[in-house]
Scaffold this motif. Sequence first.
Motif, mmCIF file in Angstrom:
data_model
loop_
_atom_site.group_PDB
_atom_site.id
_atom_site.type_symbol
_atom_site.label_atom_id
_atom_site.label_comp_id
_atom_site.label_asym_id
_atom_site.label_seq_id
_atom_site.Cartn_x
_atom_site.Cartn_y
_atom_site.Cartn_z
ATOM 1 N N ASP A 89 -52.231 -93.365 11.792
ATOM 2 C CA ASP A 89 -52.695 -92.451 12.709
ATOM 3 C C ASP A 89 -50.895 -91.543 12.852
ATOM 4 O OD1 ASP A 89 -55.136 -93.432 13.840
ATOM 5 O OD2 ASP A 89 -54.057 -94.323 15.419
ATOM 6 N N ARG A 90 -49.287 -91.824 12.506
ATOM 7 C CA ARG A 90 -48.591 -91.227 12.139
ATOM 8 C C ARG A 90 -49.019 -89.763 11.433
ATOM 9 N NH1 ARG A 90 -43.846 -92.873 14.104
ATOM 10 N NH2 ARG A 90 -43.689 -94.772 13.898
ATOM 11 N N ILE A 91 -49.384 -89.983 10.062
ATOM 12 C CA ILE A 91 -50.237 -88.862 9.577
ATOM 13 C C ILE A 91 -51.145 -87.698 10.296
ATOM 14 C CG2 ILE A 91 -51.373 -88.478 7.506
ATOM 15 C CD1 ILE A 91 -50.437 -91.125 6.699
ATOM 16 N N GLU A 92 -51.895 -88.491 10.987
ATOM 17 C CA GLU A 92 -52.887 -87.452 12.166
ATOM 18 C C GLU A 92 -52.507 -86.887 12.646
ATOM 19 O OE1 GLU A 92 -56.356 -86.113 13.329
ATOM 20 O OE2 GLU A 92 -56.025 -86.420 11.233
ATOM 21 N N ASN A 93 -51.205 -87.261 13.445
ATOM 22 C CA ASN A 93 -50.379 -87.245 15.054
ATOM 23 C C ASN A 93 -49.605 -85.531 13.799
ATOM 24 O OD1 ASN A 93 -49.378 -86.911 17.076
ATOM 25 N ND2 ASN A 93 -47.015 -87.519 15.891
ATOM 26 N N ILE A 94 -49.079 -85.793 12.688
ATOM 27 C CA ILE A 94 -48.568 -84.761 12.633
ATOM 28 C C ILE A 94 -49.403 -83.380 11.483
ATOM 29 C CG2 ILE A 94 -46.984 -83.935 10.297
ATOM 30 C CD1 ILE A 94 -45.821 -85.374 13.009
ATOM 31 N N ASP A 106 -49.871 -67.943 14.681
ATOM 32 C CA ASP A 106 -50.434 -66.369 14.647
ATOM 33 C C ASP A 106 -49.869 -65.496 16.076
ATOM 34 O OD1 ASP A 106 -51.999 -64.514 13.497
ATOM 35 O OD2 ASP A 106 -53.928 -65.880 15.029
ATOM 36 N N ALA A 107 -49.362 -66.406 17.191
ATOM 37 C CA ALA A 107 -49.475 -66.045 18.513
ATOM 38 C C ALA A 107 -48.374 -64.607 18.544
ATOM 39 C CB ALA A 107 -49.654 -66.995 19.971
ATOM 40 N N GLY A 108 -47.051 -65.986 17.498
ATOM 41 C CA GLY A 108 -46.779 -64.915 17.674
ATOM 42 C C GLY A 108 -44.894 -65.177 17.873
ATOM 43 N N LEU A 109 -45.315 -65.923 17.938
ATOM 44 C CA LEU A 109 -43.982 -66.960 18.847
ATOM 45 C C LEU A 109 -43.300 -68.082 18.084
ATOM 46 C CD1 LEU A 109 -46.624 -67.468 21.056
ATOM 47 C CD2 LEU A 109 -45.216 -69.169 22.035
ATOM 48 N N ILE A 110 -42.062 -68.287 18.301
ATOM 49 C CA ILE A 110 -40.839 -69.278 17.879
ATOM 50 C C ILE A 110 -41.238 -70.455 18.868
ATOM 51 C CG2 ILE A 110 -38.300 -69.911 17.972
ATOM 52 C CD1 ILE A 110 -37.955 -66.987 17.849
ATOM 53 N N VAL A 111 -41.740 -71.478 17.603
ATOM 54 C CA VAL A 111 -42.548 -72.539 18.288
ATOM 55 C C VAL A 111 -41.799 -73.514 18.017
ATOM 56 C CG1 VAL A 111 -44.351 -72.923 16.495
ATOM 57 C CG2 VAL A 111 -43.988 -74.349 18.573
ATOM 58 N N SER A 112 -41.290 -74.777 18.649
ATOM 59 C CA SER A 112 -40.308 -76.070 17.608
ATOM 60 C C SER A 112 -41.143 -77.295 18.522
ATOM 61 C CB SER A 112 -38.689 -75.934 18.932
ATOM 62 O OG SER A 112 -37.870 -74.661 18.774
ATOM 63 N N THR A 113 -41.285 -78.119 17.285
ATOM 64 C CA THR A 113 -42.090 -78.830 17.133
ATOM 65 C C THR A 113 -41.146 -80.223 17.847
ATOM 66 O OG1 THR A 113 -42.135 -79.977 15.026
ATOM 67 C CG2 THR A 113 -43.555 -77.594 16.485
ATOM 68 N N ALA A 114 -40.879 -80.903 17.962
ATOM 69 C CA ALA A 114 -39.849 -81.962 18.240
ATOM 70 C C ALA A 114 -40.460 -83.527 18.050
ATOM 71 C CB ALA A 114 -39.186 -82.343 19.222
ATOM 72 N N PHE A 115 -41.246 -83.995 16.725
ATOM 73 C CA PHE A 115 -41.486 -85.358 16.304
ATOM 74 C C PHE A 115 -40.443 -86.036 15.098
ATOM 75 C CE2 PHE A 115 -45.023 -82.154 17.802
ATOM 76 C CZ PHE A 115 -45.597 -83.445 18.376
ATOM 77 N N ILE A 116 -40.720 -87.773 15.542
ATOM 78 C CA ILE A 116 -39.932 -88.168 14.585
ATOM 79 C C ILE A 116 -40.382 -87.746 12.969
ATOM 80 C CG2 ILE A 116 -39.386 -90.154 13.202
ATOM 81 C CD1 ILE A 116 -40.208 -92.013 16.364
ATOM 82 N N SER A 117 -42.100 -87.794 12.493
ATOM 83 C CA SER A 117 -42.700 -87.428 11.792
ATOM 84 C C SER A 117 -41.973 -87.621 10.007
ATOM 85 C CB SER A 117 -42.645 -85.605 11.254
ATOM 86 O OG SER A 117 -41.510 -84.884 11.313
#
Length: 214
Positions: A89-94, A106-117
């Motif tokens: 499920d961690r794999i699917e989460n990521i 694609d929307a041209g944003l700077i997106v930050s993701t904060a996940f243990i991954s």
Amino acid sequence: MSTYIEMDSLDKSTDVVWHQASVLRNERELSNGHNGAVLWFTGLSGSGKSTIANAVDRMLHELGCTTYVLDGDNVRHGLNGDLSFSDSDRIENIRRIGEVSKLFLDAGLIVSTAFISPFQADRELVRTLLPKGQFIEVFIDTPLEVCEQRDPKGLYKKARAGEIKHFTGIDSAYEAPASAEVHITTEDHTIEECAKQVVNFLHSSGFFAIKKPV
């Protein structure tokens, strides 16, 4: 150890075609005044991922950038609320977050993701989803003992007591990045200094123009 999921096995939809938007990504980036990017914050629980990601987001916002933060806990309230913390499920989460990040990009944003991954293979899989140079891995390098001392949610204490299973750093592995674009050590730096390191990397890499590094 993580393994790649075969993408063909995930493609269960039939008779679907990707529709090209009438407003293209480069047009959105031109309006935003900067290029899009995915800042992928990874590190142990309690390392400071969310705190630093939000500090970066605030700095970028004040510089006039169009941004958003995808936080691990927040996403599990909705989009990924059906997933556990098992390795699969961690794999699917990521994987899901990778696809959402691709849409934000694609929307041209700077997106930050904060996940243990925690698994390198899964982070690399997300990298392959995005255009070259648009995936920026940010390793929040905080020692396990420091994260345990902080333990803001009391999760390490529960994991040590056996109340939480599959907890990263305790009974589930964390595979640290070997060559992250941005490597942040938090022990001897303030949150502001850590955030500036990320913003200055974006500036030096040409994602947006500011008069001088922050």
